[in-house]
Design an enzyme around this catalytic site. Structure first.
Site, PDB file in Angstrom:
ATOM      1  N   ARG A 165     -11.435   6.732 -10.335  1.00  0.00           N
ATOM      2  CA  ARG A 165     -12.059   7.021 -11.641  1.00  0.00           C
ATOM      3  C   ARG A 165     -13.512   6.560 -11.640  1.00  0.00           C
ATOM      4  O   ARG A 165     -13.864   5.596 -10.973  1.00  0.00           O
ATOM      5  CB  ARG A 165     -11.340   6.269 -12.765  1.00  0.00           C
ATOM      6  CG  ARG A 165      -9.958   6.754 -13.039  1.00  0.00           C
ATOM      7  CD  ARG A 165      -9.377   5.993 -14.226  1.00  0.00           C
ATOM      8  NE  ARG A 165     -10.038   6.334 -15.479  1.00  0.00           N
ATOM      9  CZ  ARG A 165      -9.858   5.659 -16.611  1.00  0.00           C
ATOM     10  NH1 ARG A 165      -9.082   4.607 -16.643  1.00  0.00           N
ATOM     11  NH2 ARG A 165     -10.488   6.040 -17.703  1.00  0.00           N
ATOM     12  N   GLY A 224     -12.254  14.631 -20.374  1.00  0.00           N
ATOM     13  CA  GLY A 224     -12.185  13.777 -21.567  1.00  0.00           C
ATOM     14  C   GLY A 224     -11.953  12.366 -21.093  1.00  0.00           C
ATOM     15  O   GLY A 224     -12.652  11.884 -20.204  1.00  0.00           O
ATOM     16  N   GLU A 225     -10.937  11.739 -21.614  1.00  0.00           N
ATOM     17  CA  GLU A 225     -10.615  10.364 -21.221  1.00  0.00           C
ATOM     18  C   GLU A 225      -9.152  10.341 -20.785  1.00  0.00           C
ATOM     19  O   GLU A 225      -8.255  10.525 -21.606  1.00  0.00           O
ATOM     20  CB  GLU A 225     -10.879   9.454 -22.429  1.00  0.00           C
ATOM     21  CG  GLU A 225     -10.984   8.001 -22.098  1.00  0.00           C
ATOM     22  CD  GLU A 225     -12.026   7.695 -21.016  1.00  0.00           C
ATOM     23  OE1 GLU A 225     -13.176   8.131 -21.137  1.00  0.00           O
ATOM     24  OE2 GLU A 225     -11.653   7.030 -20.028  1.00  0.00           O
ATOM     25  N   SER A 226      -8.936  10.110 -19.500  1.00  0.00           N
ATOM     26  CA  SER A 226      -7.569  10.225 -18.968  1.00  0.00           C
ATOM     27  C   SER A 226      -6.609   9.226 -19.621  1.00  0.00           C
ATOM     28  O   SER A 226      -5.434   9.536 -19.857  1.00  0.00           O
ATOM     29  CB  SER A 226      -7.573  10.050 -17.455  1.00  0.00           C
ATOM     30  OG  SER A 226      -8.191   8.841 -17.093  1.00  0.00           O
ATOM     31  N   GLU A 281     -16.320  24.606 -16.934  1.00  0.00           N
ATOM     32  CA  GLU A 281     -16.325  25.129 -18.307  1.00  0.00           C
ATOM     33  C   GLU A 281     -17.623  24.795 -19.030  1.00  0.00           C
ATOM     34  O   GLU A 281     -17.932  25.402 -20.050  1.00  0.00           O
ATOM     35  CB  GLU A 281     -15.102  24.595 -19.092  1.00  0.00           C
ATOM     36  CG  GLU A 281     -15.183  23.164 -19.586  1.00  0.00           C
ATOM     37  CD  GLU A 281     -14.992  22.092 -18.498  1.00  0.00           C
ATOM     38  OE1 GLU A 281     -14.926  22.445 -17.307  1.00  0.00           O
ATOM     39  OE2 GLU A 281     -14.952  20.905 -18.863  1.00  0.00           O
ATOM     40  N   ILE A 299     -19.600  14.442 -14.895  1.00  0.00           N
ATOM     41  CA  ILE A 299     -19.795  13.499 -16.012  1.00  0.00           C
ATOM     42  C   ILE A 299     -18.802  12.348 -15.862  1.00  0.00           C
ATOM     43  O   ILE A 299     -17.597  12.543 -16.025  1.00  0.00           O
ATOM     44  CB  ILE A 299     -19.572  14.202 -17.369  1.00  0.00           C
ATOM     45  CG1 ILE A 299     -20.497  15.419 -17.487  1.00  0.00           C
ATOM     46  CG2 ILE A 299     -19.806  13.226 -18.526  1.00  0.00           C
ATOM     47  CD1 ILE A 299     -20.189  16.303 -18.680  1.00  0.00           C
ATOM     48  N   ARG A 300     -19.309  11.191 -15.542  1.00  0.00           N
ATOM     49  CA  ARG A 300     -18.427  10.036 -15.256  1.00  0.00           C
ATOM     50  C   ARG A 300     -17.214  10.502 -14.437  1.00  0.00           C
ATOM     51  O   ARG A 300     -16.057  10.258 -14.770  1.00  0.00           O
ATOM     52  CB  ARG A 300     -17.986   9.348 -16.551  1.00  0.00           C
ATOM     53  CG  ARG A 300     -19.085   8.471 -17.126  1.00  0.00           C
ATOM     54  CD  ARG A 300     -18.558   7.484 -18.145  1.00  0.00           C
ATOM     55  NE  ARG A 300     -17.741   8.157 -19.131  1.00  0.00           N
ATOM     56  CZ  ARG A 300     -16.487   7.850 -19.417  1.00  0.00           C
ATOM     57  NH1 ARG A 300     -15.891   6.859 -18.801  1.00  0.00           N
ATOM     58  NH2 ARG A 300     -15.828   8.513 -20.329  1.00  0.00           N
ATOM     59  N   CYS A 303     -11.839  17.015 -14.012  1.00  0.00           N
ATOM     60  CA  CYS A 303     -12.304  15.648 -14.277  1.00  0.00           C
ATOM     61  C   CYS A 303     -11.144  14.748 -14.749  1.00  0.00           C
ATOM     62  O   CYS A 303     -10.273  14.437 -13.950  1.00  0.00           O
ATOM     63  CB  CYS A 303     -13.479  15.699 -15.249  1.00  0.00           C
ATOM     64  SG  CYS A 303     -14.520  14.249 -15.137  1.00  0.00           S
ATOM     65  N   HIS A 317     -17.056  20.043 -13.989  1.00  0.00           N
ATOM     66  CA  HIS A 317     -16.706  20.795 -15.206  1.00  0.00           C
ATOM     67  C   HIS A 317     -17.230  22.224 -15.172  1.00  0.00           C
ATOM     68  O   HIS A 317     -18.284  22.496 -15.775  1.00  0.00           O
ATOM     69  CB  HIS A 317     -17.345  20.119 -16.424  1.00  0.00           C
ATOM     70  CG  HIS A 317     -16.787  18.777 -16.759  1.00  0.00           C
ATOM     71  ND1 HIS A 317     -15.776  18.600 -17.671  1.00  0.00           N
ATOM     72  CD2 HIS A 317     -17.095  17.547 -16.300  1.00  0.00           C
ATOM     73  CE1 HIS A 317     -15.489  17.315 -17.775  1.00  0.00           C
ATOM     74  NE2 HIS A 317     -16.275  16.656 -16.949  1.00  0.00           N
TER      75      HIS A 317
HETATM   76  N1  GLN Z   1     -14.185   8.930 -16.808  1.00  0.00           N
HETATM   77  C1  GLN Z   1     -13.153   9.717 -17.414  1.00  0.00           C
HETATM   78  C2  GLN Z   1     -11.762   9.158 -17.079  1.00  0.00           C
HETATM   79  O1  GLN Z   1     -11.648   8.332 -16.241  1.00  0.00           O
HETATM   80  C3  GLN Z   1     -13.256  11.178 -16.986  1.00  0.00           C
HETATM   81  C4  GLN Z   1     -14.559  11.764 -17.460  1.00  0.00           C
HETATM   82  C5  GLN Z   1     -14.511  13.240 -17.737  1.00  0.00           C
HETATM   83  O2  GLN Z   1     -13.457  13.855 -17.870  1.00  0.00           O
HETATM   84  N2  GLN Z   1     -15.684  13.823 -17.884  1.00  0.00           N
HETATM   85  O3  GLN Z   1     -10.806   9.561 -17.642  1.00  0.00           O
END
Ligand code: GLN
Length: 195
Positions: free
Chosen positions: A105, A46-48, A172, A134-135, A78, A170
């Site tokens: 990151r 997600g987004e840390s 999952e 993913i990112r 992630c 990921h």
């Molecule tokens: N780029 C996100 C972060 O820095 C992590 C991306 C992800 O969990 N798929 O939090």
């Protein structure tokens, strides 16, 4: 055995489904009290930054940190890996600070640079596993007690330190259950130790 999936933001449902497919119980962790019920926790992607803020706001950060330091098995995928890290190379923030890794990151670039590859991760399974980035972050430094589980092009993308597992990718989001089996195994081993 009951597995918790931190459910504040991010890719929760896919982890719950994978754990249920392996016939283990699982719950969504939304409050500090939920931590008392579980034998292992997954910190999803997600987004840390957002997850870190919500962890603090909801009073989960410190109780969770203590549980992990006391041996609760924890797996960060992630953004979850970023939450576990003691150091983040390109962010002034820190979150749980429990795992002896330094992460970077968005290390592969933007959303457009997301990718998938298929690899055998010998320490986890004999099967070829789809690895979805993913990112994604990767690990730029590991401490002495950290076991590198997998590298791609010299970059560490999966690692374990005692009761903690971190993956840049990921599992999952793929149909493979191999990483979830590996984590359930960590949780079973820990339960045996406690009994
Ligand atoms: N780029 C996100 C972060 O820095 C992590 C991306 C992800 O969990 N798929 O939090």
């Amino acid at each position: 055995m009951k597995i918790g999936v931190l459910s504040l933001q991010g890719g929760v449902i896919e982890h719950l489904n994978h754990i249920r497919n392996l016939e283990a119980d699982c719950i969504e962790v939304k409050e500090a009290e939920d931590l008392d019920e579980i034998n292992g926790i997954i910190l999803p992607g997600g987004e840390s930054t957002t997850m870190g803020l919500l962890l603090k706001e909801r009073g989960i950060l410190n109780p969770l940190k203590q549980k992990i330091l006391n041996g609760l098995p924890a797996w960060g995928t992630c953004a979850g890996m970023i939450l576990l890290a003691k150091e983040i190379e390109n962010d002034f923030r820190k979150h749980l600070e429990v795992m002896n890794i330094k992460v970077k990151r968005n290390a592969y670039g933007s959303q457009l640079d997301s990718f998938i590859c298929h690899s055998k991760v010998e320490k986890v399974s004999k099967e070829e596993i789809p690895l979805i980035f993913i990112r994604a972050p990767y690990i730029v430094e590991v401490g002495n007690d950290v076991d590198v589980i997998f590298e791609i092009d010299g970059k560490v993308v999966a690692a374990r330190e005692k009761n903690m597992l971190a993956t840049s990718f990921h599992p999952e989001l793929s149909t493979s259950l191999e990483f979830h089996k590996y984590f359930l195994n960590m949780c079973t081993e820990n339960l045996k130790k406690l009994n």
